[in-house]
Design an enzyme around this catalytic site. Structure first.
Site, short mmCIF file in Angstrom:
data_model
loop_
_atom_site.label_atom_id
_atom_site.label_comp_id
_atom_site.label_asym_id
_atom_site.label_seq_id
_atom_site.Cartn_x
_atom_site.Cartn_y
_atom_site.Cartn_z
N HIS A 186 -6.48 -7.89 12.33
CA HIS A 186 -5.15 -7.21 12.44
C HIS A 186 -4.93 -6.72 13.98
CE1 HIS A 186 -2.05 -4.57 10.69
NE2 HIS A 186 -2.46 -3.28 11.11
N ARG A 214 0.92 -10.82 6.57
CA ARG A 214 0.97 -9.85 5.88
C ARG A 214 2.14 -8.80 6.28
NH1 ARG A 214 -4.14 -9.82 7.90
NH2 ARG A 214 -3.61 -8.11 9.39
N CYS A 257 13.56 25.03 4.66
CA CYS A 257 12.75 25.67 3.52
C CYS A 257 12.06 24.71 2.67
CB CYS A 257 13.61 26.61 2.58
SG CYS A 257 14.77 27.54 3.47
N MET A 258 11.41 25.06 1.68
CA MET A 258 10.71 24.20 0.87
C MET A 258 11.40 23.42 0.02
SD MET A 258 7.79 24.91 -1.83
CE MET A 258 6.75 25.82 -0.95
N ASP A 259 12.42 23.81 -0.46
CA ASP A 259 13.45 22.88 -1.32
C ASP A 259 14.83 23.00 -0.96
OD1 ASP A 259 11.15 23.50 -3.22
OD2 ASP A 259 11.85 25.25 -3.45
N TYR A 279 14.77 31.24 7.22
CA TYR A 279 13.74 31.97 7.49
C TYR A 279 13.41 32.26 8.94
CZ TYR A 279 11.94 31.45 2.66
OH TYR A 279 11.63 31.44 1.50
N LYS A 293 0.86 -1.08 0.25
CA LYS A 293 0.18 0.00 0.06
C LYS A 293 1.03 1.32 0.06
CE LYS A 293 -0.57 -0.46 5.18
NZ LYS A 293 -1.08 -0.84 6.27
N ARG A 309 -10.96 -0.60 14.20
CA ARG A 309 -10.85 0.16 12.98
C ARG A 309 -11.96 -0.27 11.90
NH1 ARG A 309 -5.10 0.54 10.23
NH2 ARG A 309 -5.38 -1.67 9.73
C1 LIG Z 1 -0.17 -1.86 6.78
C2 LIG Z 1 -0.58 -3.25 7.28
C3 LIG Z 1 -0.29 -4.36 7.49
C4 LIG Z 1 1.53 -4.35 7.24
O1 LIG Z 1 1.94 -3.83 8.57
P1 LIG Z 1 3.53 -3.73 8.71
O2 LIG Z 1 3.43 -3.44 10.27
O3 LIG Z 1 4.12 -2.94 7.95
O4 LIG Z 1 4.12 -5.28 8.57
C5 LIG Z 1 -0.60 -5.37 7.59
N1 LIG Z 1 -2.11 -5.83 7.68
C6 LIG Z 1 -2.88 -4.47 7.35
C7 LIG Z 1 -4.27 -4.67 7.49
C8 LIG Z 1 -2.36 -3.25 7.21
O5 LIG Z 1 -3.05 -2.36 7.10
#
Ligand SMILES: *Cc1c(COP(=O)(O)O)cnc(C)c1O
Length: 372
Positions: free
Chosen positions: A158, A211, A296-298, A250, A34, A129
């Site tokens: 999760h 995951r 700064c920005m850049d 700045y 993601k 969540r």
């Molecule tokens: C982002 C995410 C992960 C990965 O988590 P890490 O801590 O980066 O390994 C796994 N499951 C879900 C649902 C997530 O949103």
């Protein structure tokens, strides 16, 4: 690449990290890509994790899933977050798996043609969540999805506190998932709960996939030795000598305590190098150099301990400034630092020991191979 401000991503090291973690958890890997693979480039990181044997990719939205499809990935993709009721047709057509995550979601889609939609049921075991909590509701969701011709291939939860060594909460969440899956009496092909920390630190043999996100980039809270595949760099664009009492940047917030050498760097907050970095150090030619004045920005100014040349490379984070230490300094987490590195920062990649450069933004379509 013209600006010399770049993030380097070593895909060979990511591949090895996935292999090391797989060797520890001994489960199938769902690589979480993601947010453009946490800012590291989803199609590139995909190449590394797939060659390490990852079984599935996960993203947060349909847009991210379609980007992977557009880049030619034909394998399994799971969307971990919410999807809209209007998305069903394209999800089925593109064979993208979704999370069933709320009563309202199911209500909104249940009169549509869902035949062939691939679904993982999200169970909320304590994070509050997304997901279903109640076993009767989960039974109803499963029955409805099956009756509508969906392919219910997975169930997952999760963990909210996978980095906590006591694992009290993780254990409670795991037991909650296990009880629900046992009660359902349905053969799920994919049962998954672990993020990176849990995949290396939490042992159970009930789930059959993990995951994996931040662990690919070497970060974990269980002391597992992994490679650090990402680093960020820029260069000195100007060096000047200032007199005691002169001010910098700045707001003129920094005043030289003696005659000093100040270097300007080609990086700023528009690169994701946030203003809170003021007062921290970057690493230049063997020296830790303090960031002086406001970012700064850049551009950013630093105080040099000795004369250095324009063009000298500067490490923002990498082998000498650990991403995890930088996160601590900034009172944040490594995830946030790398996700915030903006689109104008060139990404360079190491893959099979060769260097690849992906030019930022305007030049993005040009991916060229250069000598390693
Ligand atoms: C982002 C995410 C992960 C990965 O988590 P890490 O801590 O980066 O390994 C796994 N499951 C879900 C649902 C997530 O949103």
């Amino acid at each position: 690449m013209y600006r010399n401000t770049y993030m380097e991503v070593n895909l060979d090291a990511i591949k090895e990290n996935v292999e090391i973690i797989q060797g520890i958890c001994k489960k199938r890997i769902i690589a979480v890509l993601k947010a453009d693979a946490y800012g590291c480039g989803d199609s590139h990181v995909a190449r590394a994790v797939l060659s390490a044997g990852a079984s599935m990719l996960a993203v947060s939205s349909l847009d991210e899933a379609l980007m992977l499809r557009n880049e030619g990935y034909e394998g399994k993709i799971l969307i971990l977050g919410a999807t809209n009721q209007e998305d069903i047709e394209i999800l089925i057509k593109e064979r993208i798996s979704v999370a069933a995550y709320s009563r309202a979601w199911l209500e909104a889609i249940k009169d549509k043609d869902l035949k062939g939609l691939m679904v993982h049921i999200k169970v909320d075991t304590g994070m509050n969540r997304i997901g279903y909590k109640d076993i009767d509701e989960i039974k109803e969701v499963l029955e409805t999805l099956i009756a509508k011709g969906c392919i219910v291939e997975g169930i997952f939860t999760h963990y909210a506190l996978a980095d906590d060594a006591s694992q009290v909460d993780t254990n409670r969440q795991f037991e909650a998932l296990k009880n629900i899956v046992e009660e359902l009496d349905y053969e799920f092909e994919w049962i998954h709960a672990d993020n990176s920390d849990a995949s290396v630190g939490f042992k159970e043999d009930f789930t059959n996939a993990v995951r994996l996100g931040i662990g690919m980039y070497g970060v974990n809270n269980y002391g597992i030795k992994l490679h650090y595949p990402i680093s960020m760099h820029t260069r000195i664009t100007m060096v000047k000598h200032i007199k005691k009492g002169e001010k910098v940047g700045y707001g003129l917030t920094y005043e030289a305590k003696e005659d000093e050498i100040i270097a300007t760097l080609a990086i700023g907050y528009a690169d994701g190098f946030v203003r809170a970095n003021q007062g921290r150090c970057v690493y230049i030619d063997g020296e830790y150099c303090e960031i002086v004045g406001r970012i700064c920005m850049d551009q950013t100014m630093v105080r040099l301990p000795r004369e250095m040349e324009v063009g000298t490379e500067v490490e923002i984070f990498g082998p000498n400034i650990h991403l995890e230490d930088m996160a601590k300094d900034l009172n944040t987490i490594p995830y946030e630092i790398i996700c915030l590195i903006s689109g104008r920062v060139t990404r360079t990649y190491i893959w099979e020991e060769k260097a690849l450069v992906e030019n930022a933004r305007l030049l993005k379509s040009e991916v060229t191979e250069v000598q390693g």
